[in-house]
Scaffold this active site. Structure first.
Site, PDB file in Angstrom:
ATOM      1  N   HIS A 105       0.805  -1.216   0.018  1.00  0.00           N
ATOM      2  CA  HIS A 105      -0.015  -0.093   0.005  1.00  0.00           C
ATOM      3  C   HIS A 105       0.924   1.282  -0.155  1.00  0.00           C
ATOM      4  CE1 HIS A 105      -3.622  -2.352   1.785  1.00  0.00           C
ATOM      5  NE2 HIS A 105      -3.447  -2.588   0.438  1.00  0.00           N
ATOM      6  N   CYS A 124       1.643  12.652 -12.966  1.00  0.00           N
ATOM      7  CA  CYS A 124       2.411  11.831 -13.610  1.00  0.00           C
ATOM      8  C   CYS A 124       3.028  10.688 -12.992  1.00  0.00           C
ATOM      9  CB  CYS A 124       3.761  12.890 -14.373  1.00  0.00           C
ATOM     10  SG  CYS A 124       4.984  13.238 -13.379  1.00  0.00           S
ATOM     11  N   GLY A 145      -1.804  -9.527  12.498  1.00  0.00           N
ATOM     12  CA  GLY A 145      -2.295  -8.376  12.986  1.00  0.00           C
ATOM     13  C   GLY A 145      -3.291  -7.551  11.505  1.00  0.00           C
ATOM     14  N   SER A 147      -7.052  -7.497   9.599  1.00  0.00           N
ATOM     15  CA  SER A 147      -8.358  -7.843   9.563  1.00  0.00           C
ATOM     16  C   SER A 147      -8.967  -8.609   8.308  1.00  0.00           C
ATOM     17  CB  SER A 147      -9.401  -6.694   9.699  1.00  0.00           C
ATOM     18  OG  SER A 147      -9.065  -5.841   8.635  1.00  0.00           O
ATOM     19  N   PRO A 154      -5.547 -10.847  17.886  1.00  0.00           N
ATOM     20  CA  PRO A 154      -6.607 -11.080  19.006  1.00  0.00           C
ATOM     21  C   PRO A 154      -7.913 -11.467  18.904  1.00  0.00           C
ATOM     22  CG  PRO A 154      -5.139  -8.884  19.188  1.00  0.00           C
ATOM     23  CD  PRO A 154      -4.983  -9.382  17.784  1.00  0.00           C
ATOM     24  N   GLU A 155      -8.408 -10.922  17.440  1.00  0.00           N
ATOM     25  CA  GLU A 155      -9.692 -11.129  17.026  1.00  0.00           C
ATOM     26  C   GLU A 155      -9.849 -12.168  16.002  1.00  0.00           C
ATOM     27  OE1 GLU A 155     -11.865  -9.391  18.639  1.00  0.00           O
ATOM     28  OE2 GLU A 155     -11.070  -8.053  19.626  1.00  0.00           O
ATOM     29  N   ALA A 197       0.548  -9.749  18.419  1.00  0.00           N
ATOM     30  CA  ALA A 197       1.689  -9.972  17.670  1.00  0.00           C
ATOM     31  C   ALA A 197       2.882  -9.593  18.603  1.00  0.00           C
ATOM     32  CB  ALA A 197       1.713  -9.206  16.302  1.00  0.00           C
TER      33      ALA A 197
HETATM   34  P1  OAD Z   1      -7.317  -3.178  10.187  1.00  0.00           P
HETATM   35  O1  OAD Z   1      -7.441  -1.825  11.129  1.00  0.00           O
HETATM   36  O2  OAD Z   1      -8.407  -3.147   9.515  1.00  0.00           O
HETATM   37  O3  OAD Z   1      -7.321  -4.260  11.221  1.00  0.00           O
HETATM   38  C1  OAD Z   1      -6.267  -4.600  12.130  1.00  0.00           C
HETATM   39  C2  OAD Z   1      -6.286  -5.820  12.650  1.00  0.00           C
HETATM   40  O4  OAD Z   1      -5.126  -5.888  13.705  1.00  0.00           O
HETATM   41  C3  OAD Z   1      -7.476  -6.162  13.529  1.00  0.00           C
HETATM   42  O5  OAD Z   1      -7.857  -7.582  12.922  1.00  0.00           O
HETATM   43  C4  OAD Z   1      -7.091  -6.293  15.032  1.00  0.00           C
HETATM   44  O6  OAD Z   1      -7.760  -7.423  15.741  1.00  0.00           O
HETATM   45  C5  OAD Z   1      -5.630  -6.685  14.881  1.00  0.00           C
HETATM   46  N1  OAD Z   1      -4.943  -6.284  16.100  1.00  0.00           N
HETATM   47  C6  OAD Z   1      -5.022  -5.261  16.707  1.00  0.00           C
HETATM   48  N2  OAD Z   1      -4.000  -4.951  17.870  1.00  0.00           N
HETATM   49  C7  OAD Z   1      -3.131  -6.175  17.540  1.00  0.00           C
HETATM   50  C8  OAD Z   1      -1.975  -6.546  18.089  1.00  0.00           C
HETATM   51  N3  OAD Z   1      -1.518  -5.909  18.993  1.00  0.00           N
HETATM   52  N4  OAD Z   1      -1.262  -7.894  17.453  1.00  0.00           N
HETATM   53  C9  OAD Z   1      -1.924  -8.383  16.325  1.00  0.00           C
HETATM   54  N5  OAD Z   1      -3.126  -7.853  15.765  1.00  0.00           N
HETATM   55  C10 OAD Z   1      -3.566  -6.736  16.435  1.00  0.00           C
HETATM   56  O7  OAD Z   1      -5.917  -3.029   9.516  1.00  0.00           O
HETATM   57  P2  OAD Z   1      -5.417  -4.031   8.156  1.00  0.00           P
HETATM   58  O8  OAD Z   1      -6.099  -5.201   8.123  1.00  0.00           O
HETATM   59  O9  OAD Z   1      -4.113  -3.431   8.044  1.00  0.00           O
HETATM   60  O10 OAD Z   1      -5.519   0.435   3.523  1.00  0.00           O
HETATM   61  O11 OAD Z   1      -6.054  -2.775   7.104  1.00  0.00           O
HETATM   62  C11 OAD Z   1      -6.014  -3.132   5.745  1.00  0.00           C
HETATM   63  C12 OAD Z   1      -5.908  -1.870   4.992  1.00  0.00           C
HETATM   64  O12 OAD Z   1      -7.255  -0.868   5.432  1.00  0.00           O
HETATM   65  C13 OAD Z   1      -5.108  -0.852   5.362  1.00  0.00           C
HETATM   66  O13 OAD Z   1      -3.819  -1.083   4.694  1.00  0.00           O
HETATM   67  C14 OAD Z   1      -5.532   0.400   4.693  1.00  0.00           C
HETATM   68  C15 OAD Z   1      -6.995   0.315   5.536  1.00  0.00           C
HETATM   69  O14 OAD Z   1      -7.947   0.866   4.843  1.00  0.00           O
HETATM   70  C16 OAD Z   1      -5.505   1.438   2.832  1.00  0.00           C
HETATM   71  O15 OAD Z   1      -5.201   2.636   3.226  1.00  0.00           O
HETATM   72  C17 OAD Z   1      -5.261   1.486   1.325  1.00  0.00           C
END
Ligand code: OAD
Length: 247
Positions: A118, A129, A186, A188, A213-214, A230
């Protein structure tokens, strides 16, 4: 944690390891995640801040938000999860780290085989450009413009509705088809195409471990789900691996 001998063997086998990370990996560093109770998308609207139409309509507003996030990220440090992934890279010659995070913390920790799906929030490129730009962005000097075409400079991140960087996605897809072990940590697992990568790994025969955790859409398909943070689990895994190596 992973006391099971056959799982430890999968980590220590010469076959390739791929790790897909998401915002949860940086949570313990103090970088907010996107979803969940305290997530950024609860307070801010992706429609207003993270898509090309929003930038075209209100570039100052979008830049303000990204400068706020840059400042926040500049103040944090990699946590024990990032450091453990550096140890894992050193243990596996076919290691690839695929991240959805734009915060640069994996590289800052010392990982070198990183695919940024990303983009990277610390980098800039031209809105028109697409050429990368080293411009310093301070809004009190007005919005920065491209030295090649005069277009507006924007953060080099992927916004909603945009394609992922072609080479990064190709490399990520070939890495998951070649690995023996795939960790999803980590994330979703709801944003495509990143969300499909662990499924592709599994379809090609990899053993899939999820750390979160979820529960997520991946959980019921993972071979092993470790329901914890993590920053706790990854260092424990490294300790187990080092113990097994020294046995
Ligand atoms: P999310 O915010 O959707 O999900 C974060 C995940 O991390 C959740 O499943 C939590 O349960 C988990 N979590 C929280 N604390 C944690 C910990 N200490 N250890 C392990 N897991 C933990 O973030 P992403 O999945 O990264 O895209 O989101 C994907 C994309 O959505 C991002 O890259 C961004 C966003 O919109 C863009 O901006 C294009």
């Amino acid at each position: 944690m992973i006391k099971n001998k056959s799982v430890i063997e999968k980590f220590l086998s010469p076959s390739k390891i791929v790790v897909l990370t998401g915002a949860g990996v940086s949570a313990a560093s103090g970088v907010p995640t996107f979803r969940g109770k305290e997530g950024l998308w609860k307070k801010y609207s992706p429609q207003e801040l993270a898509n090309p139409q929003a930038f075209a309509a209100k570039p100052e507003l979008v830049w303000e938000w990204y400068i706020w996030r840059r400042n926040l990220i500049n103040q944090v440090k990699p946590n024990s999860a990032h450091h453990a992934l550096v140890d894992l890279e050193k243990m596996n010659s076919g290691f690839t780290l695929i991240t959805q995070n734009v915060d640069n913390l994996h590289r800052q920790a010392g990982n070198t085989r990183v695919i940024e799906l990303h983009g990277n929030i610390m980098k800039n490129k031209c809105f028109d450009c697409n050429k990368t730009s080293d411009s310093e962005v301070h809004l009190n000097n007005g919005l920065p413009h491209c030295t090649y075409c005069g277009g507006l400079i924007r953060p080099d991140v992927v916004w909603f509705g945009e394609a992922l960087p072609f080479e990064a996605l190709q490399n990520a897809q070939s890495a998951v088809t070649e690995c023996g072990l795939c960790l999803s940590v980590g994330t979703s697992g709801v944003v495509e195409p990143a969300a499909s990568l662990p499924f592709q790994a599994k379809a090609h025969g990899a053993y899939v471990v999820e750390i979160n955790p979820e529960q997520t859409p991946l959980t019921e398909h993972a071979d092993l789900f470790i329901q914890d943070s993590a920053d706790k689990v990854l260092p424990e895994i490294i300790i187990e691996l080092k113990l097994a190596i020294n046995q």
